[in-house]
Design a protein around this motif. Structure first.
Motif, short mmCIF file in Angstrom:
data_model
loop_
_atom_site.label_atom_id
_atom_site.label_comp_id
_atom_site.label_asym_id
_atom_site.label_seq_id
_atom_site.Cartn_x
_atom_site.Cartn_y
_atom_site.Cartn_z
N ASP A 16 -46.65 -9.80 -42.76
CA ASP A 16 -46.56 -10.10 -41.34
C ASP A 16 -46.84 -11.59 -41.20
N ASN A 17 -45.80 -12.37 -41.06
CA ASN A 17 -45.98 -13.82 -41.01
C ASN A 17 -46.71 -14.28 -39.75
N ALA A 18 -46.63 -13.48 -38.70
CA ALA A 18 -47.35 -13.82 -37.47
C ALA A 18 -48.86 -13.66 -37.64
N LYS A 19 -49.24 -12.77 -38.56
CA LYS A 19 -50.66 -12.52 -38.82
C LYS A 19 -51.13 -13.17 -40.12
N ASN A 20 -50.24 -13.89 -40.80
CA ASN A 20 -50.60 -14.56 -42.05
C ASN A 20 -51.19 -13.58 -43.06
N THR A 21 -50.58 -12.42 -43.16
CA THR A 21 -51.13 -11.36 -44.01
C THR A 21 -50.03 -10.69 -44.82
N VAL A 22 -50.37 -10.38 -46.06
CA VAL A 22 -49.50 -9.58 -46.91
C VAL A 22 -50.25 -8.29 -47.25
N TYR A 23 -49.50 -7.21 -47.37
CA TYR A 23 -50.09 -5.90 -47.58
C TYR A 23 -49.55 -5.25 -48.86
N LEU A 24 -50.32 -4.33 -49.37
CA LEU A 24 -49.85 -3.49 -50.47
C LEU A 24 -50.26 -2.05 -50.15
N GLN A 25 -49.29 -1.26 -49.72
CA GLN A 25 -49.53 0.16 -49.48
C GLN A 25 -49.43 0.89 -50.80
N MET A 26 -50.47 1.64 -51.11
CA MET A 26 -50.56 2.29 -52.40
C MET A 26 -50.57 3.80 -52.20
N ASN A 27 -49.53 4.46 -52.65
CA ASN A 27 -49.41 5.91 -52.54
C ASN A 27 -49.41 6.54 -53.94
N SER A 28 -49.68 7.84 -53.96
CA SER A 28 -49.63 8.60 -55.22
C SER A 28 -50.40 7.88 -56.33
N LEU A 29 -51.61 7.49 -56.03
CA LEU A 29 -52.41 6.74 -56.99
C LEU A 29 -52.74 7.58 -58.21
N LYS A 30 -52.86 6.89 -59.32
CA LYS A 30 -53.21 7.51 -60.60
C LYS A 30 -54.44 6.79 -61.15
N PRO A 31 -55.20 7.45 -62.01
CA PRO A 31 -56.36 6.76 -62.61
C PRO A 31 -55.96 5.46 -63.31
N GLU A 32 -54.78 5.40 -63.86
CA GLU A 32 -54.35 4.18 -64.55
C GLU A 32 -54.04 3.03 -63.61
N TRP A 92 -54.61 -18.21 -55.65
CA TRP A 92 -55.06 -16.85 -55.91
C TRP A 92 -56.25 -16.49 -55.03
N GLY A 93 -56.32 -15.21 -54.67
CA GLY A 93 -57.52 -14.70 -54.03
C GLY A 93 -58.56 -14.35 -55.07
N GLN A 94 -59.70 -13.87 -54.60
CA GLN A 94 -60.80 -13.55 -55.50
C GLN A 94 -60.67 -12.15 -56.10
N GLY A 95 -59.78 -11.34 -55.55
CA GLY A 95 -59.55 -10.01 -56.08
C GLY A 95 -60.35 -8.94 -55.36
N THR A 96 -59.83 -7.73 -55.38
CA THR A 96 -60.54 -6.58 -54.81
C THR A 96 -60.40 -5.41 -55.79
N GLN A 97 -61.52 -4.77 -56.06
CA GLN A 97 -61.53 -3.69 -57.04
C GLN A 97 -60.97 -2.41 -56.43
N VAL A 98 -60.07 -1.77 -57.15
CA VAL A 98 -59.58 -0.45 -56.79
C VAL A 98 -59.89 0.48 -57.96
N THR A 99 -60.67 1.50 -57.70
CA THR A 99 -61.03 2.47 -58.72
C THR A 99 -60.52 3.83 -58.28
N VAL A 100 -59.67 4.42 -59.08
CA VAL A 100 -59.05 5.70 -58.73
C VAL A 100 -59.70 6.81 -59.55
N SER A 101 -60.24 7.79 -58.87
CA SER A 101 -60.85 8.92 -59.55
C SER A 101 -60.01 10.17 -59.30
N SER A 102 -59.94 10.99 -60.32
CA SER A 102 -59.12 12.21 -60.19
C SER A 102 -59.96 13.37 -59.72
#
Length: 124
Positions: A73-89, A114-124
């Protein structure tokens, strides 16, 4: 110069569909190609998705194609990543990155900020 701040990560269970956000500041956001990368422990940083300056073109790694969606969304200066069907990997630190050159790239070294990063941990 652009500053990038990711958010939206955390501990998620398979079946949950989080959305990562990356807020940009300090420059004209629409001038940058934006990408998402990830890095798991002991592994190299790898390409996840990228989007053109207008948002009209997107590219995905084969490992996430059909499950993840990048948007901006260039008006909001934001990029998104929608994550579906997540897997532990999919567990990794997720980074957003900005590239001033027009062409999309899947190579981390070709991104300028680069940003500083955000952790995503997927548990089954």
């Amino acid at each position: 110069q652009v500053q990038l701040v990711e958010s939206g990560g955390g501990l998620v269970q398979t079946g949950v569909s989080p959305r990562l956000s990356c807020a940009a500041s300090g420059a004209t956001f629409s001038s940058y190609v934006m990408g998402w990368f990830r890095q798991a422990p002991g592994k190299e940083r790898e390409f996840v998705a990228a989007i053109s300056r207008s948002g009209g073109s997107t590219y995905y790694a084969d490992s996430v194609k059909g499950r993840f969606t990048i948007s901006r969304d260039n008006a909001k200066n934001t990029v998104y990543l929608q994550m579906n069907s997540l897997k532990p990997e999919d567990t990794a630190v997720y980074y957003c990155a900005a590239r001033l050159i027009t062409m999309i790239s899947m190579r981390p070294r070709e991104y300028d900020y680069w940003g500083q990063g955000t952790q995503v941990t997927v548990s089954s």
